[in-house]
Design an enzyme around this catalytic site. Structure first.
Site, PDB file in Angstrom:
ATOM      1  N   HIS A  53      44.230  22.508  58.024  1.00 48.22           N
ATOM      2  CA  HIS A  53      43.398  21.584  57.256  1.00 48.22           C
ATOM      3  C   HIS A  53      41.984  22.148  57.167  1.00 48.22           C
ATOM      4  O   HIS A  53      41.521  22.854  58.073  1.00 48.22           O
ATOM      5  CB  HIS A  53      43.346  20.218  57.935  1.00 48.22           C
ATOM      6  CG  HIS A  53      44.591  19.418  57.757  1.00 48.22           C
ATOM      7  ND1 HIS A  53      44.586  18.043  57.798  1.00 48.22           N
ATOM      8  CD2 HIS A  53      45.879  19.781  57.528  1.00 48.22           C
ATOM      9  CE1 HIS A  53      45.807  17.588  57.616  1.00 48.22           C
ATOM     10  NE2 HIS A  53      46.613  18.623  57.457  1.00 48.22           N
ATOM     11  N   GLU A  55      39.061  20.840  57.601  1.00 47.67           N
ATOM     12  CA  GLU A  55      38.166  20.492  58.706  1.00 47.67           C
ATOM     13  C   GLU A  55      38.418  21.360  59.927  1.00 47.67           C
ATOM     14  O   GLU A  55      37.470  21.820  60.572  1.00 47.67           O
ATOM     15  CB  GLU A  55      38.354  19.024  59.128  1.00 47.67           C
ATOM     16  CG  GLU A  55      38.082  18.018  58.048  1.00 47.67           C
ATOM     17  CD  GLU A  55      39.324  17.540  57.322  1.00 47.67           C
ATOM     18  OE1 GLU A  55      39.419  16.333  57.058  1.00 47.67           O
ATOM     19  OE2 GLU A  55      40.196  18.373  57.018  1.00 47.67           O
ATOM     20  N   CYS A  83      42.020  12.909  58.355  1.00 45.92           N
ATOM     21  CA  CYS A  83      43.292  12.354  58.825  1.00 45.92           C
ATOM     22  C   CYS A  83      43.203  12.161  60.348  1.00 45.92           C
ATOM     23  O   CYS A  83      42.215  12.549  60.971  1.00 45.92           O
ATOM     24  CB  CYS A  83      44.421  13.310  58.461  1.00 45.92           C
ATOM     25  SG  CYS A  83      44.435  14.837  59.451  1.00 45.92           S
ATOM     26  N   CYS A  86      42.567  15.567  62.246  1.00 44.49           N
ATOM     27  CA  CYS A  86      41.207  16.085  62.070  1.00 44.49           C
ATOM     28  C   CYS A  86      40.180  15.173  62.728  1.00 44.49           C
ATOM     29  O   CYS A  86      39.217  15.660  63.329  1.00 44.49           O
ATOM     30  CB  CYS A  86      40.907  16.275  60.590  1.00 44.49           C
ATOM     31  SG  CYS A  86      41.919  17.594  59.859  1.00 44.49           S
TER      32      CYS A  86
END
Length: 152
Positions: A53, A55, A83, A86
């Site tokens: 991801h 992040e 999410c 993260c």
């Protein structure tokens, strides 16, 4: 707020890199002392790695730049609300503030479905600013998925 717009535009640039790779267009930057020190964009499909991801990629790079797992004086800018995975990494890295563009009704953990970033049961809480360049961030995602569905 002006700085938030400037740095969110940098996160949007990252999201567009993901989009160019046919990845979900999500981008993130970590800012320290008013300077972007790390950036990342979603590469989950091309890497076939759950952890890819935007992040998490940006946080890992920032850890290397700062030379510590603690990012206490940093702000994370991300085009989509974090999410659960993260959000957990944000809390664990002690990031001071998160600024996001579009809320995520399916996985948002910075206030939409739940708020892991400010849960009092954790030993760290993160400041949140939401909806910065909301329309631009949201349109990136909407257009991407519209095109994707059109190809099926």
């Amino acid at each position: 707020m002006e700085k938030d717009v400037v740095f969110m535009k940098e996160a949007i640039k990252q999201a567009k890199k993901a989009e160019a790779m046919k990845e979900v267009p999500i981008g993130a930057v970590v800012v320290y002392e008013d300077e972007v020190i790390a950036a990342g964009y979603n590469i989950r499909e091309s890497s076939q790695t759950t952890l890819s991801h935007a992040e998490l990629i940006a946080i890992e790079k920032a850890n290397q730049i700062i030379g510590s797992w603690r990012l206490e004086d940093c702000t994370l800018y991300v085009t989509l609300e974090p999410c659960p995975m993260c959000a957990g990494a944000i809390v664990q890295s002690r990031i001071k503030r998160v600024v996001f563009g579009a809320p995520d009704p399916k996985a948002g953990c910075a206030g939409t479905l739940m708020n892991l970033l400010q849960d009092g049961r954790f030993n760290h809480r993160t400041e949140i600013t939401s909806n910065v360049l909301h329309d631009e961030c949201s349109t990136l995602l909407t257009d991407f998925f519209r095109k994707l569905r059109g190809k099926k």
